[in-house]
Enzyme design. Structure first.
Site, PDB file in Angstrom:
ATOM      1  CE1 TYR A 193      -5.074   5.452  -2.133  1.00  0.00           C
ATOM      2  CE2 TYR A 193      -7.446   5.676  -2.360  1.00  0.00           C
ATOM      3  CZ  TYR A 193      -6.326   5.547  -1.564  1.00  0.00           C
ATOM      4  OH  TYR A 193      -6.457   5.496  -0.203  1.00  0.00           O
ATOM      5  CE1 TYR A 243      -4.166   1.857   0.774  1.00  0.00           C
ATOM      6  CE2 TYR A 243      -2.581   3.353   1.764  1.00  0.00           C
ATOM      7  CZ  TYR A 243      -3.844   3.106   1.275  1.00  0.00           C
ATOM      8  OH  TYR A 243      -4.790   4.109   1.281  1.00  0.00           O
TER       9      TYR A 243
END
Length: 384
Positions: A329, A279
């Site tokens: 994203y 992430y």
């Protein structure tokens, strides 16, 4: 969780981008259609539904009638949490086939789970908002400054992360920055957002949806149309522990308990991992995760990347689709999407040769004060 008992048998990913003009629920519906097609299933096979949001889901619009519909939200660690919850539901007999769903459409109608687009509630990060500390960049900049002060990490080291992720993304048609290379000079000259982050250190929100269909390994074996990926291990950690110890900024997350649990369940070591999908809201996030997972020594994350450590031919190919900084994203689902593609041999120009084991991390939603992030670790395998 006993290793290899849970399988991901379907993945649906919509177009990802800016200004798609599609609502979040419609993005989830589109992703659900793609996931069902991928798994060779009809709608009535879905008897559990987990939705990455604070809000209820309109199951009528999706055409689903599951045994349960659970909203869950822990920021960028939500993706990891939905798979843990799906596994628990399956292993406890609550469902046989669970859909884990996500969508966000910030440029077409707001952020998921909040009452108003880009509201202070979603960006305040705890009581420091009262004195003007607003937004993810300002919070993560504290990690970056700590690392720079303690280890001598430089802006150029973070720039090396940005350049490497772009080098991956420019060869991937599914990335927002496909065909758009950058140099370290481009990084250094990009506008300053929050010291020490330049614009090219930061991810940006995109519209898009994703749905994963999860079931037992036994059920997966009966599904001829699938290419299953197995959840071998999962773990969660929370950086609120480091806040109580007054050491919060030295830890991007409290990774140790999450990683220990996931690796123990999977029965593998760090040396067995073929690709890592982190992430990555900011470039410092990759540097610190490389160190805390143990891919390099503390303080060496920047030089490790600058020396090619996360390149396709590096020690640990990482964020091979460009990650969230240069790919797209989808919150914590971005790493899982890429891990799935790698393990299914669908990563195109950035396919890691013979990828059999992947690490995917999640990160987000504080415990009441900035930088006390949740962390999720998943170990995914091409074989049970």
């Amino acid at each position: 969780m006993k290793s290899g008992r849970i399988a991901i048998v379907g993945m649906g990913v919509t177009k990802q981008g800016r200004g798609l003009g599609v609502t979040e629920v419609e993005l989830r519906r589109q992703a659900l259609e793609l996931a069902l097609l991928d798994a060779g299933l009809e709608r009535d096979a879905i008897d559990g539904y987990i939705h990455a949001s604070h809000e209820r889901e309109d199951l009528r619009y999706l055409g689903l009638s599951p045994n349960f519909s659970w909203p869950v939200q822990t920021g960028g660690a939500t993706a990891s949490a939905t798979f843990v919850m799906a596994a628990g539901a399956i292993l406890s007999g609550q469902a046989e086939m669970v859909a884990c769903a996500y969508a966000m459409a910030p440029s077409s109608g707001g952020m998921p789970g909040f009452s108003a687009p880009m509201s202070l509630g979603s960006l305040g990060y705890g009581y420091p908002a009262q004195v003007g500390m607003i937004g993810a960049a300002s919070a993560h900049a504290l990690h970056a400054r700590w690392h720079m002060d303690h280890y001598g990490t430089t802006s150029e080291h973070m720039g090396a992360v940005a350049v490497q992720l772009r080098n991956h993304a420019l060869n991937r048609p599914d990335a927002m920055t496909y065909g758009k290379p950058i140099t370290l000079e481009d990084h250094q000259s990009s506008p300053m957002v929050v010291d020490p982050f330049h614009m090219l250190d930061c991810c940006r929100d995109t519209d898009g949806g994703a749905v994963f269909i999860v079931t037992s390994a036994e059920r997966a074996k009966t599904m001829a149309a699938t290419h299953p990926v197995y959840i071998l291990g999962a773990g969660m950690g929370h950086n609120i522990a480091k806040w109580h110890e007054r050491d919060v900024y030295a830890h991007h997350d409290n990774i140790a308990p999450a990683a220990a649990r996931a690796f123990a369940q999977a029965g593998v070591s760090l040396a067995d991992i073929d690709t890592a999908q982190f992430y990555d809201p900011f470039t410092i996030s990759i540097i610190m995760q490389l160190e805390h997972y143990g891919f390099c020594k503390p303080g060496q994350g920047g030089p490790f990347v600058a020396d090619g450590g996360i390149a396709l031919d590096g020690a640990i190919p990482a964020n091979t689709g460009g990650g969230q900084i240069s790919g797209f994203y989808a919150a914590g689902f971005t790493p899982i999407i890429e891990a799935m593609k790698q393990l299914r041999g669908e990563a195109g120009a950035t396919q890691v040769k013979d990828a059999r084991l992947a690490l995917a991390s999640g990160h987000g939603l504080n415990g009441g004060v900035q930088n006390t992030w949740t962390h999720g670790t998943l170990i995914l395998g091409a074989e049970a």
